[in-house]
Design a protein around this motif. Structure first.
Motif, PDB file in Angstrom:
ATOM      1  N   PRO A  74       0.827  -1.197   0.000  1.00 55.88           N
ATOM      2  CA  PRO A  74       0.000   0.000   0.000  1.00 55.88           C
ATOM      3  C   PRO A  74       0.876   1.267   0.000  1.00 55.88           C
ATOM      4  CG  PRO A  74      -0.754  -1.566   1.659  1.00 55.88           C
ATOM      5  CD  PRO A  74       0.575  -2.047   1.171  1.00 55.88           C
ATOM      6  N   VAL A  75       0.267   2.390  -0.333  1.00 61.59           N
ATOM      7  CA  VAL A  75       0.981   3.664  -0.376  1.00 61.59           C
ATOM      8  C   VAL A  75       1.618   3.973   0.982  1.00 61.59           C
ATOM      9  CG1 VAL A  75       0.743   6.153  -0.719  1.00 61.59           C
ATOM     10  CG2 VAL A  75      -0.539   4.565  -2.166  1.00 61.59           C
ATOM     11  N   MET A  94       6.871   0.297  -5.052  1.00 64.17           N
ATOM     12  CA  MET A  94       6.217   1.201  -4.110  1.00 64.17           C
ATOM     13  C   MET A  94       5.411   2.257  -4.857  1.00 64.17           C
ATOM     14  SD  MET A  94       5.314   2.364  -1.218  1.00 64.17           S
ATOM     15  CE  MET A  94       6.210   1.330  -0.064  1.00 64.17           C
ATOM     16  N   PRO A  95       4.096   2.311  -4.635  1.00 62.21           N
ATOM     17  CA  PRO A  95       3.273   3.299  -5.336  1.00 62.21           C
ATOM     18  C   PRO A  95       3.490   4.712  -4.814  1.00 62.21           C
ATOM     19  CG  PRO A  95       1.941   2.053  -3.795  1.00 62.21           C
ATOM     20  CD  PRO A  95       3.297   1.423  -3.791  1.00 62.21           C
ATOM     21  N   MET A  96       3.159   5.684  -5.676  1.00 62.27           N
ATOM     22  CA  MET A  96       3.112   7.096  -5.318  1.00 62.27           C
ATOM     23  C   MET A  96       4.418   7.600  -4.686  1.00 62.27           C
ATOM     24  SD  MET A  96       0.328   8.512  -6.311  1.00 62.27           S
ATOM     25  CE  MET A  96      -1.223   8.009  -7.047  1.00 62.27           C
ATOM     26  N   VAL A  97       5.530   7.314  -5.340  1.00 61.42           N
ATOM     27  CA  VAL A  97       6.800   7.916  -4.932  1.00 61.42           C
ATOM     28  C   VAL A  97       6.901   9.251  -5.665  1.00 61.42           C
ATOM     29  CG1 VAL A  97       9.311   7.713  -4.970  1.00 61.42           C
ATOM     30  CG2 VAL A  97       7.897   5.713  -4.447  1.00 61.42           C
ATOM     31  N   ILE A 150       6.207   5.967 -10.671  1.00 57.61           N
ATOM     32  CA  ILE A 150       6.139   7.339 -11.159  1.00 57.61           C
ATOM     33  C   ILE A 150       4.758   7.511 -11.776  1.00 57.61           C
ATOM     34  CG2 ILE A 150       7.163   9.027 -12.728  1.00 57.61           C
ATOM     35  CD1 ILE A 150       8.982   8.142 -10.373  1.00 57.61           C
ATOM     36  N   GLU A 151       3.911   8.309 -11.110  1.00 52.12           N
ATOM     37  CA  GLU A 151       2.518   8.378 -11.559  1.00 52.12           C
ATOM     38  C   GLU A 151       1.841   9.710 -11.256  1.00 52.12           C
ATOM     39  OE1 GLU A 151       0.550   5.048  -9.678  1.00 52.12           O
ATOM     40  OE2 GLU A 151       1.838   5.189  -7.924  1.00 52.12           O
ATOM     41  N   GLY A 174       3.155   4.165 -13.688  1.00 55.00           N
ATOM     42  CA  GLY A 174       1.749   3.820 -13.571  1.00 55.00           C
ATOM     43  C   GLY A 174       0.935   4.740 -14.464  1.00 55.00           C
ATOM     44  N   PRO A 175       0.688   4.355 -15.716  1.00 50.43           N
ATOM     45  CA  PRO A 175       0.050   5.272 -16.662  1.00 50.43           C
ATOM     46  C   PRO A 175      -1.392   5.620 -16.324  1.00 50.43           C
ATOM     47  CG  PRO A 175       0.315   3.102 -17.642  1.00 50.43           C
ATOM     48  CD  PRO A 175       1.056   3.076 -16.345  1.00 50.43           C
ATOM     49  N   GLY A 176      -2.085   4.756 -15.604  1.00 48.99           N
ATOM     50  CA  GLY A 176      -3.453   5.061 -15.221  1.00 48.99           C
ATOM     51  C   GLY A 176      -3.507   6.256 -14.285  1.00 48.99           C
TER      52      GLY A 176
END
Length: 255
Positions: A74-75, A94-97, A150-151, A174-176
């Motif tokens: 998770p974030v 890791m999401p949302m870096v 990277i999103e 993360g293109p979405g």
């Protein structure tokens, strides 16, 4: 159960590795994806139904199939980064870096001193890799892959500084969410020309910095384009969609 060569070694050799995306908390599905031919399986704790228990079993199931086990926590859940590696994952996404500080926190949880601050306790991970504890320690910083998603526009703006963080192995686009944040919440268009163009630039900058470049691919065309852009770690195929597509195709045979 050891995957040889490691995911890190394959990416360093500039191989293309395709990962399936596992959102259902059913570990045997991860094994089936690996047996179907995927080089890796990513167990998604951010948007998927996985928790620590199913990640623990999913890593074993994935490794049993011969595929590389990857975890998306998770974030901001940096504690789960260390735990995923202790349980035998080869990579963490890791999401949302969005900043250097986020990247440093990721490295701190993913790497042992002097690079990071990961604490000691990889007994299950070492066991799954058939390694002694001293051997695991000697190779862990080089063989565990820490990828920063990277999103967001903030991440794009800070990209060069993020890529310069010692111990960060690479990025994962993360293109979405990139399309969502670029449009200020107006739309999700991961295959748009704007988003794909930015992804190509991110890949080029990552490779120039000597870092791995990965991306989530929503269509086959996107996956083929991603390889041309220089991405070598491609997520293509979510098990829920794969199951539904296969079921629809089977039923259509009777029409």
């Amino acid at each position: 159960m050891t995957a040889a060569p490691s995911l890190a070694a394959r990416l360093r050799a500039d191989e293309t590795v395709i990962t399936a995306w596992s959102t259902l908390a059913v570990p045997i599905l991860a094994e089936l994806l690996g047996r179907a031919g995927y080089g890796a399986v990513t167990l998604d704790m951010q948007h998927g139904a996985h928790d620590v228990a199913t990640v623990r079993e999913g890593i074993v199931a994935t490794r049993l199939s011969g595929a590389h086990a990857v975890v998306r926590p998770p974030v901001d859940d940096f504690a789960t980064v260390s735990r995923a590696f202790d349980l035998g994952a080869e990579a963490v996404i890791m999401p949302m870096v969005n900043s250097v500080e986020d990247a440093l926190a990721l490295v701190g949880a993913a790497k042992y001193p002097p690079v990071g601050a990961r604490s000691w306790g990889p007994h299950r991970g070492a066991m799954l890799q058939g390694m002694t504890a001293p051997d695991y320690l000697a190779s862990a910083n080089a063989e565990t892959v820490a990828l920063a998603m990277i999103e967001t526009p903030a991440a794009i703006e800070a990209l060069d500084e993020i890529l310069a963080v010692d111990g960060l192995d690479g990025i994962f686009v993360g293109p979405g969410d990139l399309s969502l944040t670029l449009s200020d919440g107006a739309s999700v268009t991961p295959s748009s020309e704007k988003v794909q163009g930015m992804a190509a630039d991110v890949a080029a900058r990552a490779r120039a910095a000597g870092k791995f470049a990965g991306i989530f691919c929503n269509t086959t065309a996107d996956a083929r384009a991603a390889r041309e852009m220089g991405f070598r770690f491609l997520a293509h195929g979510v098990e829920m969609s794969l199951l539904m597509d296969a079921a629809r195709a089977k039923l259509a045979e009777l029409d």
